[in-house]
Design an enzyme around this catalytic site. Structure first.
Site, short mmCIF file in Angstrom:
data_model
loop_
_atom_site.label_atom_id
_atom_site.label_comp_id
_atom_site.label_asym_id
_atom_site.label_seq_id
_atom_site.Cartn_x
_atom_site.Cartn_y
_atom_site.Cartn_z
N SER A 161 0.79 -1.23 0.00
CA SER A 161 0.00 0.00 0.00
C SER A 161 0.82 1.28 0.00
CB SER A 161 -0.95 0.01 1.20
OG SER A 161 -0.23 0.18 2.40
N LYS A 194 0.56 4.69 6.80
CA LYS A 194 0.00 5.50 5.72
C LYS A 194 0.61 6.90 5.80
CE LYS A 194 -3.03 2.21 4.71
NZ LYS A 194 -2.81 1.34 3.54
#
Length: 252
Positions: free
Chosen positions: A55, A133
């Site tokens: 990701s 993230k």
């Protein structure tokens, strides 16, 4: 004869000479001190985390079955200030982010206890869904996508995100947020609650980030209190050594 209870005189000073401690007697003390130091460092300074997924490509490398990056996450900076847009952060996933996550702890009570102690000193990973993230927007800001060039807007201003390599197609005139075949980049607008963060993976077309969780209790955002720390460097493998860039993405 030396007095009873002494080790004999020191030939140089005449004082009793002490026998050196046995290494094996000192070893448990050394181990205990090392474990205590590790606990303090892991708790208050920082620790190493493994990147398990794709990701955050290409900033951070990871995938199922491969050797992912190991990153150092420092915990000191956010004791004096909150995460800022552009920071790469590790956080504990809110409940809605934990689908598919399973505990790594043993069902055996004794083994589970050993694992928990190991986690305290950094020998075993913590039993929690830690995610990584990039911060895109903070409390009070409104985030959406896209402008005419396919860029994310925060409070109406486009972000400079040159770390994004893979994203959904966006073609002015044929695939935008207003065409019948809408671009997968499009979302929002959403206003981030105070004390929360809007976070996204750098691999935009393969990241279950804030966009994916907008239906939860936090509207896809992550509470600042869930943030473990800031990812500052890749420490393993050696071929990937380097600092992790945290640019000021809202400078425009």
């Amino acid at each position: 004869m030396p007095p009873a209870g002494t080790d004999g005189p020191d030939t140089a000073s005449g004082k009793p000479q002490k026998k050196p401690r046995s290494f094996w007697r000192e070893l448990p003390i050394l181990i205990l001190v090392a474990l205590m130091m590790s606990f303090l460092l892991q708790t208050f300074v920082g620790r190493v985390y493994l990147i398990p997924s794709e990701s955050m490509e290409p900033t951070l490398h990871g995938c199922a079955g491969c050797t992912g990056d190991r990153i150092f996450v420092e915990k000191i900076g956010y004791r004096f200030g909150d995460p800022q847009p552009g920071d790469v952060v590790v956080f504990k996933g809110p409940d809605s982010w934990n689908a598919g996550w399973t505990s790594t702890r043993s069902d055996n009570t004794v083994l589970r206890g050993i694992q928990e102690v190991g986690a305290l000193v950094g020998l075993v990973p913590p039993d929690e869904n830690n995610l990584v993230k990039r911060v895109i927007a903070t409390g009070g800001q409104t985030v959406e996508c896209c402008d005419e060039q396919g860029r994310i807007l925060v409070d109406g201003k486009p972000l400079d995100e040159n770390y994004v390599v893979t994203d959904f197609p966006f073609t002015p005139g044929s695939q935008t947020c207003d065409t019948p075949l809408k671009s997968g980049r499009c979302f929002g607008p959403y206003t981030v609650p105070e004390g929360n963060l809007w976070v996204m993976g750098d691999n935009r077309s393969n990241s279950a980030d804030s966009r994916y969780h907008v239906g939860d209790e936090y509207n896809g955002t992550v509470p600042v209190d869930n943030v473990v720390g800031k990812a500052v460097a890749i420490v393993l493998p050696p071929s990937r050594w380097g600092l992790i860039d945290s640019p000021d993405i809202q400078s425009n």
